[in-house]
Structure formats: C-alpha cells, structure tokens
Design an enzyme around this catalytic site. Structure first.
Site, short mmCIF file in Angstrom:
data_model
loop_
_atom_site.label_atom_id
_atom_site.label_comp_id
_atom_site.label_asym_id
_atom_site.label_seq_id
_atom_site.Cartn_x
_atom_site.Cartn_y
_atom_site.Cartn_z
N HIS A 1 3.39 0.29 -2.17
CA HIS A 1 3.39 -1.03 -2.83
C HIS A 1 2.71 -0.98 -4.20
O HIS A 1 2.10 -1.95 -4.64
CB HIS A 1 2.71 -2.09 -1.95
CG HIS A 1 3.40 -2.30 -0.63
ND1 HIS A 1 4.55 -3.06 -0.50
CD2 HIS A 1 3.10 -1.85 0.61
CE1 HIS A 1 4.93 -3.06 0.76
NE2 HIS A 1 4.08 -2.33 1.45
N ASN B 1 6.64 -8.18 4.55
CA ASN B 1 7.74 -7.61 3.76
C ASN B 1 8.90 -8.59 3.72
O ASN B 1 8.87 -9.65 4.35
CB ASN B 1 8.22 -6.29 4.38
CG ASN B 1 7.20 -5.18 4.27
OD1 ASN B 1 6.51 -5.05 3.26
ND2 ASN B 1 7.10 -4.37 5.31
#
Length: 703
Positions: free
Chosen positions: A90, A163
């Site tokens: 990320h 997510n």
C-alpha cells in the site's frame, strides 16, 4: 537459457512441487510440503525447525490466535521490518479529509457513539492505495485497492482498514509474508514493479488453493477501476458489535460509492499509465477542488452466531464473503470527502492505520487473518514511523481527550506532566484511571477445543465461492476474466505453473478452464488438483457484477472535446453545456494549448494539448472540427489515435462533419454503435453514460 531448457527445468520443478511423496493436504485443504531430498528443513532465525508453516497457533480450530506463537511473531516481525521507511504494501496512495454522518442508529446492537448518534458528523481521513507497487509506481495497474478510513470519534480513533475487494488471498496471517514476497518484484532482478504477471506470484498462487476466490476478483474489472471515487470498500473481516447488555452481533462493513462502480478496459488502463501515471490521484484532487465531493454510503451486514452456524461456509474465513442475497445490506450512514491534505507527506504518508484501533461497542472476531493483522499493523508502524509515539503526529492523534501512563520514547512530542506514571496510585489527584462504566470491553465468550496448529475443517472449501463469483458475472465480465488470466499466465515462463492454474480453474468452471487453456495454447486440459471438499453450486449473486449494476449517469465522469481552428462555436457550447448539466466535467483538447480560434472569431484556451491528452483520459469524446482542421488532423497520429482508442475502448463519440472525416481516417465505421451526430446532444449524452459493450467483439479478440 533457451526456451526448451527452461521448460525442461520447469518439468523437474513441477515434479518436485506436485508429486513429492512427502506432500500432504491438511484438514483445512491447505498444502503442506515436507522437507525431503534436497529440501532442507524450514527453521526460525534461531534454528528451531518449523513443523507447520501454513497455520498459526490457535486456542482451537476456530479460536483466537495465541500470543505465545513465537513462530508467527518472528516471521511477521521480520517481514514488517523489511523496508524502511516506505510501506511494505500500500505504498502508493492518495487520501482526503472529510466526515462520516450516521443516518440510522445501531443502538440496538452497539454502544459506539459513532454508530448510535444520528446526524453527528465525525471527522475522517481516508486513504486509497495500490498494494503491490512502490511509492513511485503508477496509479492504474491491475491491483487490489486499499480503502482505509480513520474515524476520529468521540470515543477515540477507529480505523476501518480494508480493500475494494471483500475477500483475501489467504486464510491465516502466517502466510502473509509469503504472499507479499511472491507478489512483489522478484528479488534477483528487481522487477516487475506493480504487477502480478510474473512467475513467483503465480507459482505461490498455484500452490495455494484457498486463493482461488481472490484470483477471480483480481482478474476481474474490479482491479482496474475508472476512479477511486468509483470503488467499493470492504472491511473484509467479520467484526462484532457489542450493546449495553454485553450482547454481540456479527457485522461486516461495506462502503458503496454514490457514483456507482465503473472500471476501465485493460488496454485503456495500460495507456492511461503512460499518459498520466497520477490519473487516480489527479482525478480525486480535481473532483474535490471542483466541489464534486466523493461520497460513499456505509452499509452493514448484521447476523447472529446462530445464523452464522447455518451458513454453508465459515464467515471467519477471509477468503469467503456473505452474499447480499443471503444477508441484505442496511445503509446506516454516509462518508463525504471534502478536503485535500495540506501536506502530502505530513498526512497521507505519515497516517498510520491499525485494525487494532477499535472503540467501545466494537470487538474482534476469531478470523485468523484478522488476528494476525492486529499485531502486524502496529508493529509495522513502529518500524515505518520510527517510534511508539507515532500517535502524537497530528494526522494520527485522536480529536477527543486522551491520557495514559505511557512515557518517553523516541520522538516524544508531548509533555506529560505530574509525578505519577503508573496506576494504581494515590499521589496525584488527576492521574488517569480505568473507565469502568464506558471503557473498552471484550465480549466474554467460551472458547473450546484442542490447542494446536490446525485449520478448521470449515475453511476447506476453496472453489465454491470462486465459482459463485465467476458465474455471477455478465458474459462481458466473464470474457474479461478469461482474457486477464491468459494475459497474466502468458507472462509466466514455467509451463507447470500455467498448467497448475488451469487445473484449478476446472474446479471453478470447466468452460473457463477451456477458454484459458486455448488462449495459452495448451493442447489438452491439465488435470484438476484434488479437492478436499466437493464444489457446490450457489445461487448467482448479481450484486457481484459491475456492468450489470452500473448507474445510468454521467455524474462524476469526464467528457473530452477535440477542436481546431474554425471549430463550430455553437456546437462546442451545446455539447459543453449538456455535458455539465448531466454532471460531467468537460475538458477542451486542441493541437495547441495557447489558443484556438473558433468559427465566431472567439479564441479559447485548451485544457490539454492533443499529444499529451489522449482520449483514454475521458469517459466520452466529441470531435468538433473545421474542414481544414480535419484535413490537418487526419495526418496527425495523435488525433487518429484519439478517435481510434475511444472507439476501441467502447466510448461514445460525438462527431460533426469535420469529425466524420477524422473518424474515417481512424478506420471507424460510419454506422458504428455509439458514434452519434454531435448536434444531437440528447443522444450523445445518453450514449456517454455507459460503454458500448456490444462493440467489443468487433475491436478485440477475447479469450
């Protein structure tokens, strides 16, 4: 090394991986590979042999992960500290400030004020990200998108870290380092960056049957979104809501975008990366700057322990979802993002999300992936931000009062006062004490079962929900999944890995396996691997589609208008006015940005120069050209590609007489669907609201 040599080596590796007598399948369907022959025993850094590297230590098969699991802690700790200071995953992200407003109270289920006080606006900071690439990678690879929300509630910070996909690759956190090592760039060559189309990823996946549901999602259009404003968010795990009586209800959290879902096409996503590596980041920034604030509904799925026991799957398994048709979503609030960060590093980069950050009225479930994340995220932040005092950074600090006896440490920016830094104490009248009536309480529950490294048998069905997802898609989306698999596996050098993946696909859908095998040039279908559980046919879930539930709107979309000197001023004004009225942003594209003289003598500036502003950046295009301008642009590759790509990416194209000439130069049929007269603005706007999917078969070969 020749291709033949590679394939010969692949055959040997396939034998080692797939036919070793020491291999066996565990109770949960996971593959265990036991040291034998040339394979040395796997050990800890202290040389202690590891008997089971697939399962963390739990109180019982469906119980919580135990802190005493030193193998799990060493493995994840080492993994968390591998890179400094960039996030291991990320790393590439964009974020914005905003607020969450509750619209329906959940006081029956929880004491959390953020979920019980209707109308209160709770500040939030939300970060979106890609997973696999580094901070300098592009915005538009085929990848999962992180969706993390920090809510600065009255009860403290709550981090809902998820997510844009509701399931995950693995069932147990002990496998997370292996997953990320496999998906990241290969260590001996440093590439590919921000991509899954390479051998190490698919080798790991081919030996991890539990990942097959997630594979269907990542090969779908969900992982090439049009905009971060058009993605869903999921908490992934089951959590618990806890009410005043101490009773708990399971909950799954969903963020639903107001603008609806929209994806790109793979060829389009690749070209966007070249035209604008910051496409998603810029899109979010420009929307907020224009006052078109991105908005999501927060919806919940609520279910009891008794209901969960009746599911045909285990909700504690992060590779499974609960179909909306089984447990409907209830919308309880909305999130609006209305302010871009003042400083990207201080806020977007330094924000620290931890799933362990909960508030009273919420609690964890025994999901073994979640249990590992509770340790891993905090450990990662300690490494990345360099101090246990990262909570003092403004972006991480609670907006409610907070006090404790934690002192000193590297980068302590607070100035704790007083003599007492412990409790119980009697020397300071204002020292912090336990909050007996409203503090955080874990749900009391009886845990029964034999302690050990064993995965629950209820986790063993790895293909049923993968089949559910694939068979729930529209035919267009199924074709995209098949083509994505062919593309990805064609990048894999080792033949046995390709064959293994096709074997897994046979459990999911036999016609899908045949499509992929044909696309890879396999002469016959590889055998399907043994499955520990029979694959079931669940009722299709239309909620899992994108195309089938796209909103009929231009709101939040973008229209590009290509003009040259002499372009019809009235036609330009009409298309622009209609597009803006429909909720779209409009950008003028011209050969020169400085100024273009229209038919009425007015000079207008362009928002983008033709060569640097291709049609991949827009949802629909209008081509408004003078006769002379059309002649010139028909010899300009960028102009021809502007039309050709818009056609190939199934977008609406509005053309006037000059535009028709460029259309012809681009080889676009005069009677093609979705190509309309620009002066018929009503028809153009209607066509621009969606893609012309029926056109796809005429512009590309799909698996």
């Amino acid at each position: 090394m020749t291709k033949a040599t590679k394939q010969g080596d692949s055959g040997k590796r396939a034998a080692d991986a797939g036919t070793d007598d020491a291999n066996h399948v565990g109770e949960g369907g996971e593959l265990h590979q036991t040291a034998s022959g040339e394979h040395p025993p796997l050990t800890t850094n202290q040389g202690v042999a590891v008997s089971d590297d697939q399962n963390s230590l739990r109180a019982h098969p469906r119980g919580p992960t135990l802190l005493e699991d030193f193998i799990l802690r060493e493995k994840i700790t080492h993994f968390d500290h591998e890179r400094i200071p960039e996030r291991i995953v990320h790393a590439r992200g964009a974020a914005a400030h905003g607020y969450f407003e509750l619209t329906q109270s959940l006081s029956k289920y929880t004491t959390a004020k953020v979920l019980t006080e209707v109308g209160v606006k709770t500040p939030v900071f939300t970060r979106f990200s890609t997973v696999a690439g580094g901070a300098g990678s592009v915005d538009t690879p085929r990848d999962v998108r992180g969706f993390a929300v920090k809510l600065y509630t009255k009860d403290g910070n709550w981090d809902l870290v998820g997510n844009n996909i509701p399931v995950f690759f693995i069932q147990d956190a002990i496998k997370f380092p292996d997953l990320v090592h496999a998906v990241k760039m290969e260590p001996d060559r440093g590439f590919p960056q921000s991509a899954t189309a390479h051998d190490t990823f698919w080798d790991f996946i081919s030996l991890t049957p539990e990942a097959m549901h997630m594979v269907m999602w990542i090969m779908s259009d969900r992982t090439i979104p049009r905009s971060l404003r058009m993605v869903e968010g999921f908490g992934v795990h089951s959590f618990r809501l806890v009410n005043a009586a101490g009773d708990s209800t399971f909950v799954k959290f969903h963020w639903r975008p107001k603008l609806g879902l929209q994806s790109t096409i793979w060829d389009e996503a690749v070209k966007i990366a070249g035209a604008d590596p910051d496409f998603h980041r810029r899109d979010m920034f420009e929307a907020i700057a224009a006052g078109q604030y991105p908005e999501w509904d927060l919806a919940v799925q609520l279910f009891t322990e008794e209901q969960a026991e009746r599911f045909e799957f285990d909700h504690l398994d992060a590779t499974k979802l609960i179909p909306e048709e089984m447990v409907p979503l209830q919308v309880v609030g909305r999130m609006v993002l209305d302010r871009w960060p003042d400083n990207f590093f201080a806020e977007t980069e330094q924000v620290a999300f931890c799933p362990s950050h909960l508030v009273p009225g919420l609690d964890f479930s025994n999901d073994p992936l979640l249990q590992g994340r509770l340790f891993s995220y905090l450990d990662t932040q300690l490494s990345r931000l360099g101090s246990p005092n990262f909570h003092n950074l403004p972006i991480n600090a609670p907006k409610c009062p907070f006090a404790n006896h934690q002192r000193d440490g590297h980068m302590q920016t607070g100035i704790p006062r007083g003599r007492v830094a412990y409790e119980p104490s009697s020397l300071q009248s204002d020292s912090p004490r336990e909050a007996a009536t409203h503090g955080f309480r874990s749900v009391p529950r009886i845990e029964q079962g034999e302690r050990g490294r064993v995965r629950a048998a209820s986790f063993a069905d790895h293909y049923t929900q993968a089949r559910l997802f694939y068979r729930s898609q529209t035919p267009y989306e199924q074709a995209h999944i098949a083509s994505a698999l062919v593309f990805e596996l064609s990048k894999v050098d080792h033949v046995h890995v390709r064959e293994a993946m096709v074997g897994h696909l046979r459990h999911i859908d036999e016609p899908l396996a045949k499509r992929v095998a044909d696309g890879l040039g396999l002469e016959e279908l590889p055998p399907a691997p043994a499955s520990s559980r029979p694959v079931q046919d669940m009722a299709p879930s239309p909620a899992l589609q994108i195309i089938g539930k796209m909103k009929d709107t231009l709101e939040g979309r973008s229209v590009g208008i290509l003009i040259t000197d002499g372009s019809d001023a009235k036609a330009l004004a009409a298309v622009k006015e209609a597009s803006v009225a429909a909720g779209a942003s409009v950008k003028i594209v011209a050969p020169k940005v400085g100024g273009t003289k229209l038919s009425d003598g007015e000079t207008v500036s362009a928002d983008g120069q033709l060569a640097g502003t291709p049609s991949v950046l827009f949802d629909a295009v209008a081509i408004l050209l003078s006769e002379d301008g059309a002649k010139r642009l028909s010899k300009e590759a960028a102009a021809v590609d502007f039309v050709r790509d818009a056609f190939g990416h199934l977008k609406a194209i509005g053309v006037d007489s000059g535009g028709r000439a460029l259309q012809k130069a681009a080889g676009v049929p005069t009677d093609a669907a979705g190509v309309v007269a620009a002066d018929d603005v009503t028809r153009f706007i209607s066509a621009a609201k969606t893609r012309v999917w029926d056109r796809e078969a005429s512009v590309r070969t799909l698996a």
